[in-house]
Write an enzyme that holds these catalytic residues in place. Structure first.
Site, PDB file in Angstrom:
ATOM      1  N   LYS A 253       0.823  -1.209   0.000  1.00 56.23           N
ATOM      2  CA  LYS A 253       0.000   0.000   0.000  1.00 56.23           C
ATOM      3  C   LYS A 253       0.860   1.262   0.000  1.00 56.23           C
ATOM      4  O   LYS A 253       0.482   2.269  -0.604  1.00 56.23           O
ATOM      5  CB  LYS A 253      -0.959   0.016   1.185  1.00 56.23           C
ATOM      6  CG  LYS A 253      -2.078  -0.997   1.012  1.00 56.23           C
ATOM      7  CD  LYS A 253      -3.225  -0.765   1.959  1.00 56.23           C
ATOM      8  CE  LYS A 253      -4.358  -1.745   1.655  1.00 56.23           C
ATOM      9  NZ  LYS A 253      -5.308  -1.912   2.736  1.00 56.23           N
TER      10      LYS A 253
ATOM     11  N   LYS B  85      -5.098 -11.163  -6.509  1.00 55.66           N
ATOM     12  CA  LYS B  85      -6.232 -11.253  -5.586  1.00 55.66           C
ATOM     13  C   LYS B  85      -7.424 -10.456  -6.117  1.00 55.66           C
ATOM     14  O   LYS B  85      -7.230  -9.374  -6.682  1.00 55.66           O
ATOM     15  CB  LYS B  85      -5.772 -10.685  -4.239  1.00 55.66           C
ATOM     16  CG  LYS B  85      -6.687 -10.909  -3.093  1.00 55.66           C
ATOM     17  CD  LYS B  85      -6.102 -10.313  -1.813  1.00 55.66           C
ATOM     18  CE  LYS B  85      -6.179  -8.793  -1.798  1.00 55.66           C
ATOM     19  NZ  LYS B  85      -5.947  -8.175  -0.503  1.00 55.66           N
TER      20      LYS B  85
ATOM     21  N   LYS C 107     -11.058  -4.674  -4.263  1.00 58.26           N
ATOM     22  CA  LYS C 107     -11.882  -3.486  -4.497  1.00 58.26           C
ATOM     23  C   LYS C 107     -11.142  -2.482  -5.365  1.00 58.26           C
ATOM     24  O   LYS C 107     -11.750  -1.662  -6.046  1.00 58.26           O
ATOM     25  CB  LYS C 107     -12.158  -2.756  -3.176  1.00 58.26           C
ATOM     26  CG  LYS C 107     -12.868  -3.540  -2.129  1.00 58.26           C
ATOM     27  CD  LYS C 107     -12.802  -2.830  -0.758  1.00 58.26           C
ATOM     28  CE  LYS C 107     -13.319  -3.751   0.330  1.00 58.26           C
ATOM     29  NZ  LYS C 107     -13.174  -3.274   1.676  1.00 58.26           N
TER      30      LYS C 107
HETATM   31  P1  TYM Z   1     -10.856  -5.842   4.264  1.00 55.30           P
HETATM   32  O1  TYM Z   1     -11.876  -4.827   4.580  1.00 55.30           O
HETATM   33  O2  TYM Z   1      -9.845  -5.542   3.211  1.00 55.30           O
HETATM   34  O3  TYM Z   1     -11.552  -7.202   3.853  1.00 55.30           O
HETATM   35  C1  TYM Z   1     -12.589  -7.774   4.638  1.00 55.30           C
HETATM   36  C2  TYM Z   1     -12.428  -9.279   4.682  1.00 55.30           C
HETATM   37  O4  TYM Z   1     -12.465  -9.820   3.357  1.00 55.30           O
HETATM   38  C3  TYM Z   1     -11.344 -10.669   3.154  1.00 55.30           C
HETATM   39  N1  TYM Z   1     -10.943 -10.598   1.739  1.00 55.30           N
HETATM   40  C4  TYM Z   1     -10.781 -11.678   0.962  1.00 55.30           C
HETATM   41  N2  TYM Z   1     -10.930 -12.992   1.217  1.00 55.30           N
HETATM   42  C5  TYM Z   1     -10.709 -13.854   0.189  1.00 55.30           C
HETATM   43  N3  TYM Z   1     -10.353 -13.437  -1.058  1.00 55.30           N
HETATM   44  C6  TYM Z   1     -10.190 -12.130  -1.359  1.00 55.30           C
HETATM   45  N4  TYM Z   1      -9.865 -11.748  -2.588  1.00 55.30           N
HETATM   46  C7  TYM Z   1     -10.409 -11.173  -0.301  1.00 55.30           C
HETATM   47  N5  TYM Z   1     -10.347  -9.811  -0.251  1.00 55.30           N
HETATM   48  C8  TYM Z   1     -10.670  -9.493   1.021  1.00 55.30           C
HETATM   49  C9  TYM Z   1     -10.272 -10.104   4.071  1.00 55.30           C
HETATM   50  O5  TYM Z   1      -9.277 -11.074   4.352  1.00 55.30           O
HETATM   51  C10 TYM Z   1     -11.083  -9.727   5.276  1.00 55.30           C
HETATM   52  O6  TYM Z   1     -11.283 -10.858   6.113  1.00 55.30           O
HETATM   53  N6  TYM Z   1      -7.578  -5.440   8.011  1.00 55.30           N
HETATM   54  C11 TYM Z   1      -8.869  -5.959   7.634  1.00 55.30           C
HETATM   55  C12 TYM Z   1     -10.024  -5.425   8.461  1.00 55.30           C
HETATM   56  C13 TYM Z   1      -9.847  -5.547   9.952  1.00 55.30           C
HETATM   57  C14 TYM Z   1      -9.966  -6.748  10.705  1.00 55.30           C
HETATM   58  C15 TYM Z   1      -9.764  -6.359  12.048  1.00 55.30           C
HETATM   59  C16 TYM Z   1     -10.211  -8.068  10.344  1.00 55.30           C
HETATM   60  C17 TYM Z   1      -9.586  -4.542  10.815  1.00 55.30           C
HETATM   61  N7  TYM Z   1      -9.536  -5.010  12.084  1.00 55.30           N
HETATM   62  C18 TYM Z   1      -9.800  -7.299  13.076  1.00 55.30           C
HETATM   63  C19 TYM Z   1     -10.244  -9.019  11.387  1.00 55.30           C
HETATM   64  C20 TYM Z   1     -10.036  -8.618  12.734  1.00 55.30           C
HETATM   65  C21 TYM Z   1      -9.152  -5.570   6.190  1.00 55.30           C
HETATM   66  O7  TYM Z   1      -8.628  -4.620   5.687  1.00 55.30           O
HETATM   67  O8  TYM Z   1     -10.122  -6.311   5.597  1.00 55.30           O
END
Ligand code: TYM
Length: 354
Positions: free
Chosen positions: A115, A217, A220
């Protein structure tokens, strides 16, 4: 011996459209875990500030993720659904963790490197410290299990490192005050305050890949909308995107070993399996020997069957923002009560006056 009570926590950022990766990697698992665990699901709006501080419509995005949670089947009465900024203890515990964690740990995070890109000096300090806030999200509730996609694995390892360092830095205090829970860490039996959280990354689609390139991957931020299926896509759009998904010229194999080295085929089979709660082995047993021209319509039908009711329900819920806001307010209150207890303990352990 006391033990940590099993508790699930996870979060989703309110940035951009949710896609099939978010659904299969995270939200679908959130729904399933409700049957067996107490769960806390959070729309992590403070995390959204780390990449950029000014947003068009953070409130609208937060409502939209909440609507997706509810539409997918999360029960906000039996469990807790809220947005992070309602509970200030997330930021408070993150500050403590900033002082526990080491800069070197943060610098090693691949997501930070991706990032921040080449211009690291110009990345926000928040982006660097992001995993520390994530650890605080989880440990504020002393959660034991965290369902996420594979891309969050490294952040969860860091969460364990932070918990472990806190437990060991303050081991005497924790024992003295009697706030510890005995746990085995390697060969040692220690008295820790924070659990060593377990990631739940299993299933046939832990990392859903782009429909245009099976080595990237699904995300978004991909410029091509054809690369992902959004939870808000209608049946025609889903059908078009699957029809145009990249594949190879061979038929589907009859066993999972045959998917090795065929990233796009592997991805589509994984998506199919995850959408109907089967294994990839079961899917290739059914479709082995068939061409993509036969498999893609079956995948489209399944994806539309699963996703259309969710997007319809999301649209309905988003017409009633009062209900969504009430869910978040109620969840925020119940989360605050737990968060408050943890922060009081943490201040006591550290020796802050409160
Ligand atoms: P975020 O908002 O990017 O994504 C939310 C969840 O979706 C999963 N994900 C995927 N899983 C499979 N294939 C993909 N292509 C894919 N893209 C996204 C992510 O792994 C996630 O589970 N840092 C985290 C948010 C967060 C969080 C937390 C998660 C903040 N605090 C505490 C768990 C516990 C994030 O940016 O997810």
């Amino acid at each position: 011996m006391s033990e940590f009570k099993p508790l699930v926590f996870s979060g989703v950022q309110p940035t951009g459209n949710l896609h099939l990766g978010n659904y299969l990697g995270a939200i679908r698992k959130f729904v399933a875990l409700q049957e067996s665990h107490n769960c806390i699901y959070c729309v992590v709006d403070l995390h959204a500030l780390t990449a950029q501080i000014v947003h068009q419509d953070l409130v609208g995005q937060t409502r939209s993720i909440t609507a997706a949670f509810l539409a997918a089947g999360i029960d906000p009465k039996a469990h807790i659904v809220f947005n992070q900024s309602r509970v200030p203890q997330h930021a408070e515990l993150a500050w403590i963790f900033n002082c526990v964690a080491r800069i070197g740990w943060m610098n090693r995070m691949t997501q930070f490197k991706d990032k921040a890109g080449k211009d690291r000096e110009n990345a926000s300090l928040g982006l660097l410290a992001y995993p520390s806030l994530m650890a605080a999200d989880i440990l504020l509730y002393r959660a034991t299990h965290v369902p996420v996609g594979d891309d969050q694995k490294q952040h969860l390892e860091l969460t364990r490192d932070i918990a472990q360092k806190f437990n060991s830095d303050f081991s005497d205090r924790i024992a003295e005050i009697g706030l510890g829970v005995e746990m085995q860490v390697g060969k040692e039996l220690i008295n820790g305050y924070f659990p060593l959280t377990e990631p739940l990354i299993d299933g046939p689609a832990p990392r859903v890949m782009s429909l245009r390139d099976g080595t990237r991957k699904m995300s978004k931020s991909d410029v091509s909308d054809l690369s992902r299926i959004n939870l808000t896509d209608d049946a025609d759009t889903i059908s078009k995107k699957i029809r145009r998904a990249k594949t190879d010229p061979q038929a589907l194999p009859s066993d999972v070993e045959g998917l090795v080295g065929r990233a796009e085929a592997d991805n589509l089979v994984g998506i199919y399996a995850a959408l109907c709660d089967r294994t990839k082995a079961e899917v290739v047993t059914e479709f082995g020997g068939q061409q993509f021209s036969a498999f893609k319509p079956a995948l489209t039908e399944l994806a539309v069957d699963v996703l259309s009711p969710i997007s319809e329900e999301m649209r309905r819920l988003l017409n009633d923002t009062t209900h969504i806001d009430a869910v978040l307010a109620d969840g925020g209150e119940r989360a605050s009560a737990i968060a408050d207890r943890t922060m009081t303990d943490v201040k006591h352990i550290i020796g802050l006056q409160c």
